[in-house]
Scaffold this motif. Structure first.
Motif, short mmCIF file in Angstrom:
data_model
loop_
_atom_site.label_atom_id
_atom_site.label_comp_id
_atom_site.label_asym_id
_atom_site.label_seq_id
_atom_site.Cartn_x
_atom_site.Cartn_y
_atom_site.Cartn_z
N MET A 1 0.84 -1.20 0.00
CA MET A 1 0.00 0.00 0.00
C MET A 1 0.88 1.25 0.00
N GLU A 2 0.49 2.27 -0.77
CA GLU A 2 1.23 3.52 -0.81
C GLU A 2 0.68 4.48 0.24
N TYR A 3 1.59 5.08 1.01
CA TYR A 3 1.18 6.04 2.03
C TYR A 3 1.61 7.43 1.60
N THR A 4 0.91 8.43 2.10
CA THR A 4 1.32 9.80 1.83
C THR A 4 2.60 10.10 2.61
N GLU A 5 3.23 11.21 2.25
CA GLU A 5 4.47 11.59 2.94
C GLU A 5 4.24 11.78 4.43
N ARG A 6 3.09 12.37 4.78
CA ARG A 6 2.80 12.60 6.20
C ARG A 6 2.55 11.28 6.92
N GLN A 7 1.85 10.36 6.28
CA GLN A 7 1.61 9.05 6.89
C GLN A 7 2.92 8.30 7.10
N GLN A 8 3.83 8.41 6.14
CA GLN A 8 5.14 7.76 6.28
C GLN A 8 5.91 8.35 7.46
N LYS A 9 5.81 9.66 7.66
CA LYS A 9 6.47 10.30 8.80
C LYS A 9 5.90 9.79 10.12
N ILE A 10 4.58 9.64 10.16
CA ILE A 10 3.94 9.14 11.38
C ILE A 10 4.39 7.71 11.67
N ILE A 11 4.46 6.88 10.64
CA ILE A 11 4.91 5.49 10.81
C ILE A 11 6.34 5.46 11.35
N GLN A 12 7.24 6.24 10.75
CA GLN A 12 8.64 6.25 11.18
C GLN A 12 8.76 6.77 12.62
N ARG A 37 -5.92 13.64 12.00
CA ARG A 37 -6.88 12.63 12.48
C ARG A 37 -7.21 11.60 11.40
N ALA A 38 -7.39 12.06 10.15
CA ALA A 38 -7.71 11.12 9.07
C ALA A 38 -6.56 10.16 8.82
N ASP A 39 -5.31 10.66 8.94
CA ASP A 39 -4.13 9.79 8.75
C ASP A 39 -4.09 8.71 9.84
N LEU A 40 -4.33 9.11 11.07
CA LEU A 40 -4.31 8.16 12.18
C LEU A 40 -5.42 7.12 12.05
N LEU A 42 -6.77 6.06 9.21
CA LEU A 42 -6.41 5.14 8.14
C LEU A 42 -5.35 4.15 8.61
N LEU A 43 -4.29 4.63 9.24
CA LEU A 43 -3.21 3.76 9.67
C LEU A 43 -3.68 2.77 10.74
N THR A 44 -4.65 3.19 11.54
CA THR A 44 -5.24 2.27 12.52
C THR A 44 -6.14 1.26 11.83
N ALA A 45 -6.91 1.74 10.85
CA ALA A 45 -7.84 0.84 10.13
C ALA A 45 -7.10 -0.28 9.40
N VAL A 46 -5.94 0.04 8.83
CA VAL A 46 -5.18 -0.98 8.09
C VAL A 46 -4.18 -1.70 9.00
N GLU A 47 -4.26 -1.40 10.31
CA GLU A 47 -3.52 -2.12 11.35
C GLU A 47 -2.00 -1.93 11.30
N VAL A 48 -1.57 -0.81 10.74
CA VAL A 48 -0.17 -0.44 10.87
C VAL A 48 0.06 0.09 12.28
N LEU A 49 -0.95 0.81 12.78
CA LEU A 49 -0.93 1.30 14.16
C LEU A 49 -2.09 0.68 14.92
N ALA A 65 -0.19 -6.89 3.01
CA ALA A 65 -0.18 -7.64 1.75
C ALA A 65 -1.58 -7.77 1.17
N GLY A 66 -2.59 -7.83 2.04
CA GLY A 66 -3.94 -8.03 1.54
C GLY A 66 -4.71 -6.74 1.27
N VAL A 67 -4.10 -5.59 1.53
CA VAL A 67 -4.78 -4.33 1.33
C VAL A 67 -4.29 -3.68 0.05
N ASP A 68 -5.19 -3.41 -0.85
CA ASP A 68 -4.85 -2.87 -2.16
C ASP A 68 -5.14 -1.37 -2.18
N TYR A 69 -4.13 -0.57 -2.50
CA TYR A 69 -4.28 0.89 -2.56
C TYR A 69 -5.41 1.28 -3.49
#
Length: 203
Positions: A1-12, A37-40, A42-49, A65-69
């Motif tokens: 899945m592709e994340y936005t730049e801000r989402q990638q910063k939150i993950i890191q 809030r929307a980034d958090l 999404l990242l929670t919904a797809v279980e990264v966080l 692997a099972g989530v398609d952008y």
């Protein structure tokens, strides 16, 4: 899945240190909590966080692997839109209040006598009108509605991502979906909650 730049910063950020509260994440990004809030979500919904009450957000791995952008963002609005709640422009304030709460929606789309989109009425509009008028039977929907062309609309061929961007840009919770060939013919609605539900369903 592709994340936005801000989402990638939150993950890191959360990979380096967990847990962090929404306020701590926002402060490190020099942004407000509502902005991320929307980034958090999404990242929670797809279980990264994972979100832990009274603790904060915790990184739990990018197992997507099972989530398609394309499935999340590029589906057409027509695939997830909901029925529109409409009312005629000559309906009274009392009828509008009853219909909004009976259908449990945040917005009513107002149609003229030809069935064309003429405006919309939000819960805030109804509340304001109720305070200002002691006789709700004497006030018509056409008097309190927000009028065209000051209404954001989407078409069924637009993507979920495009619709979401419009909702965020204009700071509204709901927009009417109108026919491509008839821009004032309401065929459905799309809301922030429906888009979030779509993300959860596809996770």
């Amino acid at each position: 899945m592709e994340y936005t730049e801000r989402q990638q910063k939150i993950i890191q950020m959360l990979k380096a240190k967990s847990p962090l509260t929404g306020e701590e994440i926002a402060n490190q990004l020099n942004l407000s909590v509502p902005t991320i809030r929307a980034d958090l979500r999404l990242l929670t919904a797809v279980e990264v966080l994972s979100a832990r009450p009274k603790v904060g957000y915790v990184y739990q791995g990018d197992n997507q692997a099972g989530v398609d952008y394309a499935t999340l963002y590029e589906q057409p609005v027509s695939a997830i839109m909901q029925p529109a709640a409409t009312i005629k422009d000559d309906a009274t304030l009392q009828v509008a209040i009853s219909k909004l709460f009976l259908q449990d929606v945040g917005t009513l789309f107002v149609l003229d006598q030809e069935g064309q989109l003429a405006g919309l009425i939000s819960r805030k509009d109804l509340l304001r009108a109720s305070f200002n008028n002691s006789n709700p039977e004497s006030v018509l929907a056409s008097v309190i509605m927000t009028r065209m062309p000051n209404i954001v609309t989407v078409t069924p061929d637009m993507t979920v991502k495009q619709a979401g961007q419009l909702l965020l840009k204009h700071k509204v919770d709901s927009v009417p979906v109108v026919a491509q060939s008839a821009p004032q013919e309401v065929i459905g609605r799309i809301t922030k909650n429906r888009i979030f539900q779509h993300f959860i369903e596809q996770a």
